[in-house]
Every structure is written in C-alpha cells, then in structure tokens.
Design an enzyme around this catalytic site. Structure first.
Site, PDB file in Angstrom:
ATOM      1  N   SER A 118       0.791  -1.226   0.000  1.00 29.19           N
ATOM      2  CA  SER A 118       0.000   0.000   0.000  1.00 29.19           C
ATOM      3  C   SER A 118       0.828   1.284   0.000  1.00 29.19           C
ATOM      4  O   SER A 118       0.303   2.372  -0.164  1.00 29.19           O
ATOM      5  CB  SER A 118      -1.006  -0.006   1.146  1.00 29.19           C
ATOM      6  N   LYS A 168      -6.215   3.441   8.906  1.00 31.06           N
ATOM      7  CA  LYS A 168      -5.371   4.454   8.273  1.00 31.06           C
ATOM      8  C   LYS A 168      -5.963   5.851   8.459  1.00 31.06           C
ATOM      9  O   LYS A 168      -5.233   6.815   8.697  1.00 31.06           O
ATOM     10  CB  LYS A 168      -5.195   4.130   6.792  1.00 31.06           C
TER      11      LYS A 168
END
Ligand code: ADP
Length: 666
Positions: A572, A615
C-alpha cells in the site's frame, strides 16, 4: 520384591492408599481411572527412594487434581450479559452485538430437544423404541424402511439415527454410509439380531457409534442413546465456539474476553502465545524426568479447577518461524472441535476433554494466522479509537479505575477534558489506549506520592494541561506532517502495521550514477517490489510525466523509509513511492499534508488496499487534513461512522496521474 525399610514401607503404603482414595473421588472417565490405578499399582512395588517413584507420585497427584468433571454452570441470561458488557466498555456496539449473538446461539443450542430417527421394518420394534425414547424427552421420528429413512434425513436434521441393520431394499449399512458422507456429525446406532453381530462390528468400523441387540434391554437402549447424544452435543456446542478478536493492541480485546467470562459465570484464563518458543509449552513434556511439566492449557485448567473456563489465547499471530515443533498443528488439536474432546498432553498422557472450554484467540493481524486455524474461527474485528472516543473512555473508565487502584478515594484528582486530550495528542501515539492508561496511572501515582510524602493535595488536585506537563514532562510526540514544509522527493504514506494504522515518510534522492536503485530502511519484500514497479512505471512514461529522457542515464536513485519500531511491509505504500519519485525527478515539491495509500500496477492503475479505517484514524492522529485512497476503497468509507470521517478530505483516485495532480505542487 521389597527392599526398603519397615518405616518406609508403612509410609509408602499409606501414601498409596491415600492416592487410591483420591483416584476414586476424582471423577475420572473409566479408561483414565484404569490407567491411574495401574500406575499406582506399579508404584506400590518400587522403592520410594527411586526417581521413578517420585515421578510417578507427582504424576498421579497431578492426575487426581484435574477437574475431570468439575464445571461451572453457565449463566445464559443474555440481558444480564448485555449489561455486563456495557458496564465495562464504552462504545463497541457492533462488537458487543456480535458477541451477544454468539452467546444466544449457545443458548438456543443448549435448549434444543435432541432429535432422533428410529428406522426398523418391524412395527413392534419401532413402537417399543419410540416409547422408550419419548419418555426420555427426546423428539422422535420413525421410518419403516430405508427409502423412508433417507427421505426423513433429507428433510430434517437428526442428532442420532437408530437403525435396523437388516432390512429389505436399502439396509442399515447403506443408511450408515449415506449419513457418513452427508451428515457426518449425526451419530448412528445399529440394531442387530443375533445373526448379524459380525456385520454390526463391521458397521462400527465404518463409523457407527455403537450397536444394540434385539430383544432390547431398556437400560442398554437408554445408556447407549445417552452416550451417543453426549458425544454429539460435545461436538455441537463446540462448533464455531472459537472466537477470534483481531485488532491493534489496547483496543479492549482482553477486557472483552474477561467480561464474557464474567457474564457466563465461567473462570477466565489468559495464555500468551507471543513469547512461546516450543510446542511443549502447549502440549507438555513427557514425564521421563523429574520436573517435567504439562503444557500451559492443562496447567491453567487445573489451576482454575474447572473444565469449562474461557481461555484466551493471546497473540496467535505471533507464533512463528523460530518455534520448535509444529505450533499450528498443536493449536489445531486444541481448538478443533473434531479433535479437542480427546486432547492428549504429553505429560498427562491420557486424553482430557477440552470441548467445553470456550476459546477466544486474539491477533493483531488476521492474515498472519495459519489458514487451517483461521478457517475454524469466527473473526470479530476490533479497531482503533478516535481521539473523541479515547477522551470519553478515559473520563468514564480509565480515570475512575486508576483513582481507585492508586488509593486516591479521599482526594480524587479531577482531570479536565483538555488535559486528557493533551495526553492523547502529545504523550501517546497509538491506535488503542494502552499507553493512555499508563500515562493516567503515572499521574495518579505521582499524586499519591505527593500526598503521602508532602501532605500536599489535601485540596483535591485539578489536572489541567499545564499540570499534565508538570507530571509527565515534555511532550513526547510532534506532528511531523503539519509542522514541516513541503519538500522535493518526500511524500506522506499511510500504512497498516501490527499496532494499527501509521504514517510514514517516503524519501527519495538522486545522485550521479547509472540507472541504479538503492532501497533502504524498514522495507519488507513486498514494499521493495512496489519500489521497482514505481520506477519501471515512471521510466516507461517519462515523456508524459515531464521527466528528461536521459535522466536515468546519469543518475542513481535511492529510496529510504525511515525505520520505526515496527517493520513495514505490504503493497500500500506504492502510491507514495511513485509520487515521491515523480517529485524528485521533476524537481517539484510534494505536498506533505496529503497522506496517501494505494497499491500501484505497472500500467498506472491503483488497486484497493486494506485497513482504511485504521489508516484514517492514523491520519487524524497526525492531524492530516487530506488523504488519497484507491477509488475501489470508496465502499469501505460508507461503512465508517461520521465521527471518523469528520474534518478530513478524502480523495478517491483510479490511477497514478490523478494522484500526481493532487500531490505535486506545480
Ligand atoms: P487489548 O487486549 O486489545 O490489547 P485491553 O483489553 O488490554 O486491550 O485494553 C487496554 C485497556 O483499555 C484495558 O484497561 C481496558 O479495560 C481498556 N479499554 C479498552 N477498550 C475500552 C472500552 N471501549 N471501554 C472501556 N475501557 C476500555
């Protein structure tokens, strides 16, 4: 052969007699009892000064101390359970609901009447059996031949089928075979006439539970049925009973497990798998030497004196490569309802039934759990808390708890909300609230000391932001994202670690050289591949990105991810790497205040990633105001509550160019 002195002789005899009585009273299953008695018999014939004697006595002592048939009675009052979960935990609505549903299923299963199918072509036999079984309060259905039986089996679920072996057409053996392939959990009892005993034995080999012979003896029918049902119930109550709590540290997994035990009225045990190095810690050592020990599971069950505690196996994702033996298969034996009713610990050396234990495992990251184990679990995800949630949990739970623990009843300090907020922002950096609790504890300790040593605080202390600084010293964390300016070749990335979401900076520099790529810092293999992909994408699109054609002929590139305490990996960070490189090669600064996450492909597409909620929480902790996520993750956003998305701009993007437009300041 006796070769010890008289006094030893009587002492030994008394000890052996004592143990004999304890064996009788221990409530062991018959086969275990037999083994214990044999062992004792052997001991009575060897010298009490030998090592074997000591080992043997310790062993039998251990055996009789196991809670063979001691269980706490479950409290299955779901409203009460709900109250207990609520009393000890703020929020976590979905999690509480899942847990209550799980417990409700348990209640329903416990309340269901056993379903039994009687198959016999003789009417009188059917009638007799139905009569006996209905009296035991079982739900009984009948079939007069094989075809009818199969039809019944197709339309409802039976716990036990009791079938005649010899019937015209489809016979008992065929029914057994069908059941074993289609409903392997259903227990089958065969009915045999005198002539068919050998076939009954064959049926047992094929998986029948037992057989009874005609003419029926009442007691035999009752006990055989009871045993079959017990076996079946063990499997049924255990099925899916392994809950897995997954999430960052300090998010309430352990305390939720404890609350479940309180709600059910069961004992609670916590075993950390994290530090384990050896399979023997789960399965025990063979008792060949003095000091050999059982595994932790058996030991804890013996300690709490109950065969049905709630056992929390912590950090199942942390048992890893450097483990001696095969941890996954050892755990499978413990957790799998098919196997754990006869778990054999090497020290105990006889099977112990773990099927009524309620296992809860915890993990920080689910995908680190070996898949055969993961398949058997019902995963409930715990996630990090927002600042607002943390503040409320601190005010309502952590502070009152610490005040009580530190004995500050008389002079209760009062924390202002601003002070708590300051602790969260400047003294902790975490998804959960473990350190927050520690900091509060630390302040309470210091107040306690002042009170005792200097007689201070006779006036209750008010904890303001200023007081926080006085007690905890200078702030520990700074906001690197917002406190520093935009730079060339540096971007902000959102990643998922074991401790929850986090912010990292990707740094790229160029130096004289020839097409080289150097990667350093806390990068795992997957992240290294993302860097390669990023570079290849840029080289193949150099023209349209405004990068000089001959750039690569003259420069080496170095990408660095500053090391944190935790190794970072995963695809990611790809998006942050590619934008850092574009910024570097075009010489235009990247906007530091936009944090991003996304996997990139060679053709410039952006693929979805995991952990969006964690996140976003990390971005908010770092006071980032804008983030870029893969467009395909937009769905995850919809599931999040508004207070998580509050005051943060989310930009979903489909390809690298869209991201570059947002991040590179022209
Ligand atoms: P984990 O097992 O996930 O690491 P813990 O259960 O040890 O976390 O939680 C850490 C501390 O935070 C405990 O004191 C726990 O009681 C408290 N806590 C966590 N979540 C909540 C919540 N939602 N409400 C109240 N207290 C909480």
């Amino acid at each position: 052969m006796k070769f010890f002195k008289k006094s030893e002789d009587t002492e030994q005899a008394a000890k052996i007699e004592d143990l004999g009585r304890m064996i009788d009273a221990a409530g062991m299953p018959p086969d275990v009892k037999k083994i214990a008695e044999q062992e004792l018999e052997t001991l009575s014939r060897i010298s009490p000064s030998s090592a074997e004697y000591t080992i043997g006595i310790t062993y039998i002592d251990y055996l009789v101390g196991m809670p063979w048939n001691k269980k706490t009675e479950d409290n299955l009052d779901i409203s009460r359970a709900e109250k207990i979960l609520n009393k000890e935990h703020y929020g976590l609505h979905k999690i509480k609901e899942r847990i209550l549903e799980h417990l409700s299923v348990k209640v329903l299963r416990a309340a269901r009447k056993p379903h039994i199918l009687v198959v016999d072509d003789e009417e009188i036999a059917r009638k007799n059996l139905t009569h006996i079984l209905a009296k035991e309060n079982y739900e009984v259905a009948t079939a007069s031949n094989g075809e009818e039986a199969l039809k019944e089996l197709g339309s409802s679920e039976f716990d036990v089928v009791i079938t005649d072996l010899k019937m015209p057409g489809i016979d008992g053996m065929e029914i057994l075979e069908k059941i074993k392939t289609k409903n392997p959990d259903t227990k089958v009892i065969m009915i045999t006439g005198y002539a068919t005993v050998p076939s009954a034995v064959e049926a047992m080999q094929k998986g029948a539970f037992n057989y009874i012979s005609k003419p029926f003896k009442l007691d035999e029918v009752r006990t055989t049925m009871k045993n079959a049902l017990e076996k079946k119930m063990q499997m049924r109550s255990a099925r899916g009973s392994v809950l897995c709590f997954a999430g960052p540290p300090g998010t309430g997994k352990t305390s939720m497990g404890r609350a479940i035990a309180t709600a059910l009225g069961r004992k609670f045990v916590r075993i950390s798998l994290g530090g384990m190095k050896d399979e023997a810690e789960i399965r025990g050592h063979r008792r060949t030497y003095v000091g050999a020990k059982p595994g932790r599971i058996i030991e804890e069950i013996r300690r709490v004196e109950s065969a049905n505690p709630v056992i929390m196996l912590d950090e199942i994702d942390k048992i890893g490569q450097d483990f001696k033996g095969d941890p996954a298969s050892a755990l499978l034996e413990v957790l799998d309802p098919e196997q754990n009713h006869s778990f054999v610990d090497h020290y105990l050396d006889v099977p112990f039934d773990l099927s009524s234990v309620m296992f809860i495992v915890t993990a920080n990251v689910i995908h680190n759990i070996p898949s055969p184990l993961r398949d058997r679990m019902e995963v409930i995800e715990f996630s990090g808390y927002t600042q607002e949630e943390k503040t409320r949990i601190a005010m309502q739970f952590l502070i009152p708890k610490q005040i009580k623990e530190k004995g500050l009843y008389e002079h209760q300090p009062s924390f202002t909300e601003e002070a708590v907020y300051k602790i969260i922002q400047e003294y902790t950096h975490e998804a959960g609230i473990r350190n927050l609790e520690r900091k509060i504890a630390s302040i309470c300790r210091k107040i306690a000391r002042e009170l005792v040593q200097h007689g201070k605080g006779l006036e209750p202390v008010e904890i303001t932001p200023k007081a926080v600084e006085r007690y905890l010293g200078r702030r520990k964390y700074h906001f690197e994202v917002i406190e520093e300016g935009n730079r060339v070749g540096v971007t902000t990335s959102l990643v998922l670690t074991e401790a929850g979401g986090d912010i990292i900076f990707v740094e790229a520099v160029k130096m004289k050289g020839k097409k080289g790529l150097i990667l350093t810092g806390s990068m795992g293999d997957v992240m290294r591949e993302s860097a390669q992909t990023a570079l290849s994408y840029i080289r193949s699109n150099a023209g349209s990105l405004g990068i000089p054609e001959d750039f690569f002929e003259h420069y080496d590139i170095h990408i660095h991810i500053p090391a944190g305490s935790i190794q970072k990996d995963g695809p990611s960070a790809g998006l942050a790497i590619v934008t850092a490189l574009v910024s570097l090669m075009t010489g235009q600064p990247a906007i530091r205040g936009i944090a991003m996450t996304g996997e990139i492909t060679l053709t410039g597409r952006i693929l979805p990633v995991g952990g969006i909620k964690e996140k976003i929480l990390a971005a908010r902790r770092a006071r980032v105001k804008a983030i870029i996520i893969p467009a395909k993750n937009s769905m995850d956003l919809e599931e999040l509550s508004d207070d998580i998305k509050m005051d943060i701009d989310v930009h979903p993007v489909d390809n690298i160019n869209e991201a570059i437009d947002l991040v590179i300041s022209k």
